[in-house]
Write a protein that holds these residues in place. Structure first.
Motif, PDB file in Angstrom:
ATOM      1  N   ASP A 185       0.817  -1.213   0.000  1.00 33.25           N
ATOM      2  CA  ASP A 185       0.000   0.000   0.000  1.00 33.25           C
ATOM      3  C   ASP A 185       0.852   1.264   0.000  1.00 33.25           C
ATOM      4  O   ASP A 185       0.360   2.360  -0.254  1.00 33.25           O
ATOM      5  N   ALA A 186       2.145   1.110   0.272  1.00 44.41           N
ATOM      6  CA  ALA A 186       3.070   2.244   0.231  1.00 44.41           C
ATOM      7  C   ALA A 186       4.498   1.714   0.182  1.00 44.41           C
ATOM      8  O   ALA A 186       4.767   0.581   0.594  1.00 44.41           O
ATOM      9  N   LYS A 231       3.354   6.806  -2.364  1.00 48.07           N
ATOM     10  CA  LYS A 231       2.062   6.160  -2.588  1.00 48.07           C
ATOM     11  C   LYS A 231       1.533   6.542  -3.966  1.00 48.07           C
ATOM     12  O   LYS A 231       2.130   7.340  -4.680  1.00 48.07           O
TER      13      LYS A 231
END
Length: 276
Positions: A185-186, A231
């Motif tokens: 997610d990042a 991100k």
């Protein structure tokens, strides 16, 4: 990213001192300030004199390549010179800057021509440091020609099949990777090994991460090092890059395996024909 690199180059050119033999910077506003442009890097770190020598070397070499109509060499040099605007590898005198090979060749050709025109100049005198240096050692490579001929024959016969198989296999493994890859997610990148970026920073300890942590850490994460938080599109681009890499590797692997199998098959068929 590109704007940041050029902006940092502008900072060094306008805010720092340019000297004849280079400058070492100790009073930078941020430890992550660095020079990515090769031309600015050479000028600032190595000085005006070396920058002028390298510039003259490129000018003379390109001029000679244009006269000789050596398009391949010119294309390679153009690619490196353009890439040098955003990467510092041109200042690397080891394996990265291939254009130095062309400059070296040009240098030796010019010296050879000068030696033929003016053989009495002192720097054109031959110097033999080791008496055995002029001896030649021959290493026979038996069978290389036969192997090369057989390989060429197999490639000519099976190039279509191997190409189609490689493309299908590469597409398959690429799609498989895209569908099964773990997408974070990042991305948390160590600021010490990354280009300067004014975005969000965090500190993480690799050995003490939250239970729901789904990110990817690049570099040091000891709880004291700043990590850039990346991100959005960068995650998708990394997935695409990995997919393309795996796909290309799959194409090459599929092609190689098919060529090997074709070679075995053609070899067996030739043996059967000889027996008959």
């Amino acid at each position: 990213m590109m704007n940041t690199r050029w902006n940092l180059s502008r900072y060094f050119l306008t805010e720092q001192r340019i000297s004849l033999f280079g400058t070492r910077f100790t009073d930078l506003p941020d430890k992550d300030y660095n020079i990515d442009c090769s031309y600015v890097y050479i000028l600032m770190y190595y000085g005006i004199i070396l920058f002028a020598i390298i510039s003259i070397g490129y000018f003379v070499t390109i001029r000679r390549e244009v006269k000789l109509m050596r398009r391949k060499e010119l294309a390679i040099m153009t690619g490196f010179l353009v890439a040098g605007m955003s990467e510092p590898f041109m200042a690397n005198l080891s394996f990265k800057n291939l254009t130095l090979i062309f400059i070296g060749e040009c240098y030796y050709v010019i010296l050879k021509e000068l030696q033929e025109k003016k053989p009495d100049i002192w720097w054109n005198k031959k110097l033999c440091l080791f008496p055995w240096a002029e001896n030649y050692v021959t290493v026979p490579l038996k069978g290389i020609g036969k192997i090369k001929d057989k390989f060429s024959g197999v490639v000519k016969k099976g190039w279509r099949l191997s190409l189609i198989t490689g493309l299908i296999f590469g597409l398959g493994v690429g799609v498989f990777y895209y569908k099964t890859a773990d997408v974070p997610d990042a991305i948390y990148a160590d600021s010490g090994i990354s280009d300067y970026w004014g975005g969000e920073k965090v500190k993480l300890d690799r050995n003490n991460l939250p239970a729901d942590f789904q990110g990817e850490i690049i570099g040091t994460a000891d709880g004291n090092t700043d990590l850039y938080v990346l991100k959005g599109n960068i995650i998708w681009l990394e997935l695409i890059r990995g997919t393309v890499t795996v796909g290309i590797a799959g194409v090459i692997a599929g092609w190689c395996v098919t060529i090997i199998l074709c070679g075995i098959y053609f070899g067996l068929m030739d043996k059967k024909r000889v027996r008959k």
